[in-house]
Design a protein around this motif. Structure first.
Motif, short mmCIF file in Angstrom:
data_model
loop_
_atom_site.label_atom_id
_atom_site.label_comp_id
_atom_site.label_asym_id
_atom_site.label_seq_id
_atom_site.Cartn_x
_atom_site.Cartn_y
_atom_site.Cartn_z
N LEU A 132 0.82 -1.21 0.00
CA LEU A 132 0.00 0.00 0.00
C LEU A 132 0.85 1.26 0.00
CD1 LEU A 132 -2.85 -1.14 2.41
CD2 LEU A 132 -3.03 -0.71 -0.07
N ASN A 133 1.96 1.24 0.70
CA ASN A 133 2.86 2.41 0.67
C ASN A 133 3.43 2.62 -0.72
OD1 ASN A 133 3.53 4.02 3.23
ND2 ASN A 133 3.26 1.93 3.96
N HIS A 134 3.87 1.55 -1.38
CA HIS A 134 4.37 1.68 -2.75
C HIS A 134 3.27 2.22 -3.67
CE1 HIS A 134 8.40 0.11 -2.51
NE2 HIS A 134 7.98 -0.95 -1.85
N ARG A 135 2.08 1.70 -3.52
CA ARG A 135 0.96 2.15 -4.35
C ARG A 135 0.68 3.64 -4.11
NH1 ARG A 135 -5.21 -0.10 -3.76
NH2 ARG A 135 -6.17 1.50 -5.05
N MET A 136 0.69 4.05 -2.84
CA MET A 136 0.43 5.44 -2.52
C MET A 136 1.50 6.35 -3.12
SD MET A 136 0.11 7.25 1.23
CE MET A 136 1.78 6.78 1.65
N VAL A 137 2.76 5.99 -2.95
CA VAL A 137 3.84 6.81 -3.49
C VAL A 137 3.75 6.88 -5.01
CG1 VAL A 137 6.35 6.97 -3.78
CG2 VAL A 137 5.38 6.50 -1.53
N ASP A 138 3.47 5.76 -5.66
CA ASP A 138 3.32 5.77 -7.12
C ASP A 138 2.18 6.69 -7.54
OD1 ASP A 138 5.41 3.97 -7.36
OD2 ASP A 138 4.11 2.22 -7.65
N LEU A 141 3.27 10.27 -7.12
CA LEU A 141 4.18 10.65 -8.21
C LEU A 141 3.43 10.86 -9.52
CD1 LEU A 141 7.22 8.34 -7.44
CD2 LEU A 141 7.11 10.84 -7.18
N ASP A 142 2.48 9.98 -9.81
CA ASP A 142 1.67 10.16 -11.02
C ASP A 142 0.91 11.47 -10.96
OD1 ASP A 142 2.53 7.74 -12.02
OD2 ASP A 142 0.69 6.66 -11.52
N HIS A 143 0.35 11.79 -9.81
CA HIS A 143 -0.40 13.03 -9.65
C HIS A 143 0.52 14.25 -9.75
CE1 HIS A 143 -3.58 15.72 -8.43
NE2 HIS A 143 -2.78 16.23 -7.54
N ALA A 144 1.72 14.13 -9.20
CA ALA A 144 2.67 15.25 -9.22
C ALA A 144 3.02 15.66 -10.64
CB ALA A 144 3.93 14.89 -8.44
N GLU A 145 2.96 14.73 -11.59
CA GLU A 145 3.28 15.05 -12.97
C GLU A 145 2.26 15.98 -13.60
OE1 GLU A 145 3.92 11.36 -15.02
OE2 GLU A 145 5.62 10.84 -13.75
N VAL A 146 1.05 16.06 -13.05
CA VAL A 146 0.05 16.96 -13.62
C VAL A 146 -0.09 18.25 -12.83
CG1 VAL A 146 -1.28 15.05 -14.63
CG2 VAL A 146 -1.91 15.93 -12.37
N ILE A 147 0.75 18.43 -11.81
CA ILE A 147 0.69 19.66 -11.03
C ILE A 147 1.38 20.78 -11.81
CG2 ILE A 147 1.44 20.80 -8.88
CD1 ILE A 147 -0.73 18.72 -8.46
N GLY A 148 0.73 21.90 -11.89
CA GLY A 148 1.29 23.03 -12.63
C GLY A 148 2.16 23.92 -11.77
N ASP A 149 2.59 25.02 -12.35
CA ASP A 149 3.48 25.96 -11.69
C ASP A 149 2.87 26.57 -10.43
OD1 ASP A 149 5.32 25.58 -13.70
OD2 ASP A 149 4.66 27.33 -14.85
#
Length: 162
Positions: A132-138, A141-149
């Motif tokens: 679950l920790n690996h899943r959460m971090v993944d 990270l996936d969400h962080a890629e869509v975060i804007g400036d």
């Protein structure tokens, strides 16, 4: 979500305290500042030497911070700079044997602490926690890629011309 955020904040607090770091350094017999540990771990886990800019990007910190940490680690004998075979003007950084030994010693200390703290947990629960920790971090990270400036998703980000 409130309880999850509180739990994550508690874990982050426990893992980043100066006292905990100092105890780990005493136990493992190595000496380095807290900011250097994640950097050295990243280098030790890499398949090949890395550029300073790549290290900064992967650690999500400013390049001057990485440069200072690399200088400290180099002075202590934990890393070395080598020429980039693809660009002789550039340098790459890799851990030395001492640096790899330090990372392994730090990991052993941390694993020992976890083993002691979670001694009453059964194997199934430990495996579920890790999964679950690996899943959460993944997912983070996936969400962080869509975060804007501006900390908003690309859809919600204000235009630069405004």
């Amino acid at each position: 979500m409130v309880e999850l955020e509180r739990a994550l904040a508690r874990v982050a607090y426990l893992l980043t305290r100066v006292r905990r770091h100092d105890q780990a350094m005493v136990q493992c017999g190595f000496s380095m500042d807290r900011a250097s540990v994640p950097l050295l771990r990243l280098l030790a886990d890499a398949d090949e030497p890395m550029r300073l800019g790549e290290l900064a990007t992967r650690l999500d910190v400013e390049a001057p911070h990485v440069s200072r940490q690399i200088q400290r680690l180099e002075k202590a004998g934990y890393v070395e700079r080598v020429a980039d075979p693809g660009d002789r003007r550039a340098q790459l950084v890799r851990p030395t044997a001492s640096g790899r030994s330090a990372v392994e010693a730090i990991r052993q200390v941390m694993r020992g602490w976890m083993r002691d703290a979670l001694a009453e947990w059964d194997t199934e629960d430990l495996e579920a926690l890790a999964r679950l920790n690996h899943r959460m971090v993944d997912d983070f990270l996936d969400h962080a890629e869509v975060i804007g400036d501006y900390g908003a998703t690309a859809r919600e980000r204000p235009s630069r011309s405004a």
